[in-house]
Design an enzyme around this catalytic site. Structure first.
Site, PDB file in Angstrom:
ATOM      1  N   GLY A  13      -4.869  -7.253   1.492  1.00 41.27           N
ATOM      2  CA  GLY A  13      -6.376  -6.525   1.499  1.00 41.27           C
ATOM      3  C   GLY A  13      -6.469  -5.454   2.333  1.00 41.27           C
ATOM      4  O   GLY A  13      -7.941  -5.085   2.543  1.00 41.27           O
ATOM      5  N   ASN A  15      -5.904  -2.253   1.776  1.00 44.59           N
ATOM      6  CA  ASN A  15      -6.669  -1.263   0.932  1.00 44.59           C
ATOM      7  C   ASN A  15      -8.002  -1.529   0.653  1.00 44.59           C
ATOM      8  O   ASN A  15      -8.938  -0.614   0.703  1.00 44.59           O
ATOM      9  CB  ASN A  15      -5.784  -0.999  -0.350  1.00 44.59           C
ATOM     10  CG  ASN A  15      -4.841  -0.076  -0.196  1.00 44.59           C
ATOM     11  OD1 ASN A  15      -4.784   1.057   0.261  1.00 44.59           O
ATOM     12  ND2 ASN A  15      -3.450  -0.805  -0.118  1.00 44.59           N
ATOM     13  N   LEU A  86      -2.376  -6.433 -16.411  1.00 45.19           N
ATOM     14  CA  LEU A  86      -3.243  -6.504 -17.120  1.00 45.19           C
ATOM     15  C   LEU A  86      -2.897  -6.570 -18.835  1.00 45.19           C
ATOM     16  O   LEU A  86      -2.218  -5.452 -19.003  1.00 45.19           O
ATOM     17  CB  LEU A  86      -4.628  -5.836 -17.031  1.00 45.19           C
ATOM     18  CG  LEU A  86      -4.908  -6.123 -15.382  1.00 45.19           C
ATOM     19  CD1 LEU A  86      -6.096  -5.202 -14.800  1.00 45.19           C
ATOM     20  CD2 LEU A  86      -5.710  -7.434 -15.445  1.00 45.19           C
ATOM     21  N   ASN A 100      -5.512   2.334 -10.204  1.00 40.55           N
ATOM     22  CA  ASN A 100      -4.627   1.462  -9.370  1.00 40.55           C
ATOM     23  C   ASN A 100      -3.834   2.197  -8.280  1.00 40.55           C
ATOM     24  O   ASN A 100      -3.761   3.578  -8.449  1.00 40.55           O
ATOM     25  CB  ASN A 100      -3.353   1.019 -10.256  1.00 40.55           C
ATOM     26  CG  ASN A 100      -2.665   0.063  -9.285  1.00 40.55           C
ATOM     27  OD1 ASN A 100      -2.811  -0.703  -8.646  1.00 40.55           O
ATOM     28  ND2 ASN A 100      -1.128   0.421  -9.854  1.00 40.55           N
ATOM     29  N   HIS A 102      -0.327   2.618  -6.027  1.00 39.64           N
ATOM     30  CA  HIS A 102       0.818   2.358  -6.074  1.00 39.64           C
ATOM     31  C   HIS A 102       1.551   2.916  -5.022  1.00 39.64           C
ATOM     32  O   HIS A 102       1.569   4.163  -4.691  1.00 39.64           O
ATOM     33  CB  HIS A 102       1.493   2.623  -7.473  1.00 39.64           C
ATOM     34  CG  HIS A 102       3.039   2.214  -7.633  1.00 39.64           C
ATOM     35  ND1 HIS A 102       3.163   1.094  -7.937  1.00 39.64           N
ATOM     36  CD2 HIS A 102       4.049   2.794  -7.291  1.00 39.64           C
ATOM     37  CE1 HIS A 102       4.728   0.573  -7.779  1.00 39.64           C
ATOM     38  NE2 HIS A 102       5.056   1.942  -7.639  1.00 39.64           N
ATOM     39  N   ASP A 143       1.710   1.308 -14.544  1.00 40.38           N
ATOM     40  CA  ASP A 143       2.211   2.369 -13.387  1.00 40.38           C
ATOM     41  C   ASP A 143       2.144   3.701 -14.621  1.00 40.38           C
ATOM     42  O   ASP A 143       2.759   4.723 -13.969  1.00 40.38           O
ATOM     43  CB  ASP A 143       3.161   2.233 -12.781  1.00 40.38           C
ATOM     44  CG  ASP A 143       3.053   1.032 -11.629  1.00 40.38           C
ATOM     45  OD1 ASP A 143       1.909   0.969 -11.427  1.00 40.38           O
ATOM     46  OD2 ASP A 143       4.082   0.483 -11.411  1.00 40.38           O
TER      47      ASP A 143
HETATM   48  C1  GAR Z   1      -0.110  -1.866  -0.952  1.00 45.35           C
HETATM   49  O1  GAR Z   1       1.064  -0.999  -0.491  1.00 45.35           O
HETATM   50  C2  GAR Z   1      -0.165  -1.514  -2.459  1.00 45.35           C
HETATM   51  O2  GAR Z   1       0.004  -0.099  -2.837  1.00 45.35           O
HETATM   52  C3  GAR Z   1       0.950  -2.246  -3.236  1.00 45.35           C
HETATM   53  O3  GAR Z   1       0.688  -3.592  -2.586  1.00 45.35           O
HETATM   54  C4  GAR Z   1       0.315  -3.547  -1.269  1.00 45.35           C
HETATM   55  C5  GAR Z   1      -0.974  -4.306  -0.996  1.00 45.35           C
HETATM   56  O4  GAR Z   1      -1.333  -4.315   0.305  1.00 45.35           O
HETATM   57  N1  GAR Z   1       0.659  -2.296  -4.566  1.00 45.35           N
HETATM   58  C6  GAR Z   1       1.570  -2.377  -5.499  1.00 45.35           C
HETATM   59  O5  GAR Z   1       2.665  -2.515  -5.280  1.00 45.35           O
HETATM   60  C7  GAR Z   1       1.070  -2.439  -6.879  1.00 45.35           C
HETATM   61  N2  GAR Z   1       2.250  -2.252  -7.737  1.00 45.35           N
HETATM   62  P1  GAR Z   1      -2.804  -4.612   0.518  1.00 45.35           P
HETATM   63  O6  GAR Z   1      -3.098  -6.182   0.089  1.00 45.35           O
HETATM   64  O7  GAR Z   1      -2.982  -4.767   2.284  1.00 45.35           O
HETATM   65  O8  GAR Z   1      -3.770  -3.743   0.197  1.00 45.35           O
END
Ligand code: GAR
Length: 195
Positions: A13, A15, A86, A100, A102, A143
């Site tokens: 979490g 982000n 989803l 989203n 990525h 994506d």
């Molecule tokens: C982040 O790097 C996000 O961009 C990635 O997972 C991580 C989650 O970190 N998402 C993906 O790869 C989606 N395809 P967080 O839980 O610390 O935000």
């Protein structure tokens, strides 16, 4: 009126934290984070939501997510490290209202199977010298929705997947996501005022 935002998470979490901090600092001022939903009961993101005083829940099925989002009257859904794909039916319920983040420059290293550290492992394997992050609208192909924002980040010679992941987060993700959310929240707030 502030746009009502939900953040969907599965893990650490960071982000989500960037969004909570942006709300706190006023950088995110056209919307409020009204709900956090996790696909994983052990996600540390739930703790972050609790600390910030934001209602949070764990959902198992898409139906559970849909019900929670509808009952909280959510207008913008932000996938922030959310690892479930989803269904087209779910995505159609919130057209152009799901985004989203990525951790690569789409169309590189994206789609099914590319998530979290796997994305950075693939970038290092391929030997790219620049990678980055992308915020995009979510449609029915993983994506592949419209790209909203991107930021490039250098790959350094001694990078491991972990050091590269951290640099992409610090230099790109934690900046891009609050910026994108503010932009869309502002558009939604303006549109709904006209209506
Ligand atoms: C982040 O790097 C996000 O961009 C990635 O997972 C991580 C989650 O970190 N998402 C993906 O790869 C989606 N395809 P967080 O839980 O610390 O935000």
């Amino acid at each position: 009126m502030l746009t009502r935002i939900a953040v969907l998470v599965s893990g650490g979490g960071t982000n989500l934290q960037a969004l909570l901090d942006a709300e706190q600092s006023g950088a995110l001022h056209s919307g409020c984070i009204a709900l956090v939903l996790s696909s994983n009961p052990d996600a540390f993101a739930l703790e972050r939501a609790r600390k910030a005083g934001v209602p949070a829940a764990v959902c198992r099925t898409e139906e559970d997510f849909r019900k929670e989002l509808e009952s909280a009257r959510i207008q913008l859904v932000v996938l922030a490290g959310f690892l479930k794909i989803l269904s087209p039916e779910f995505v159609r319920r919130w057209p152009n209202r799901i985004i989203n983040i990525h951790p690569s420059l789409i169309p590189s290293f994206c789609g099914r199977g590319y998530y979290g550290l796997k994305v950075h492992e693939a970038a290092l394997r391929r030997g790219v010298k620049v990678t980055g992050a992308t915020v995009h609208l979510v449609n029915d192909v993983p994506d592949r929705g419209k790209i909203l924002l991107q930021k490039a980040v250098d790959v350094l010679p001694d990078d491991t997947p972990e050091t590269l992941q951290r640099r992409v987060m610090e230099q790109a993700e934690w900046k891009l996501l609050p910026q994108a959310v503010e932009q869309i929240a502002q558009q939604i707030a303006e549109t709904e005022e006209i209506i």
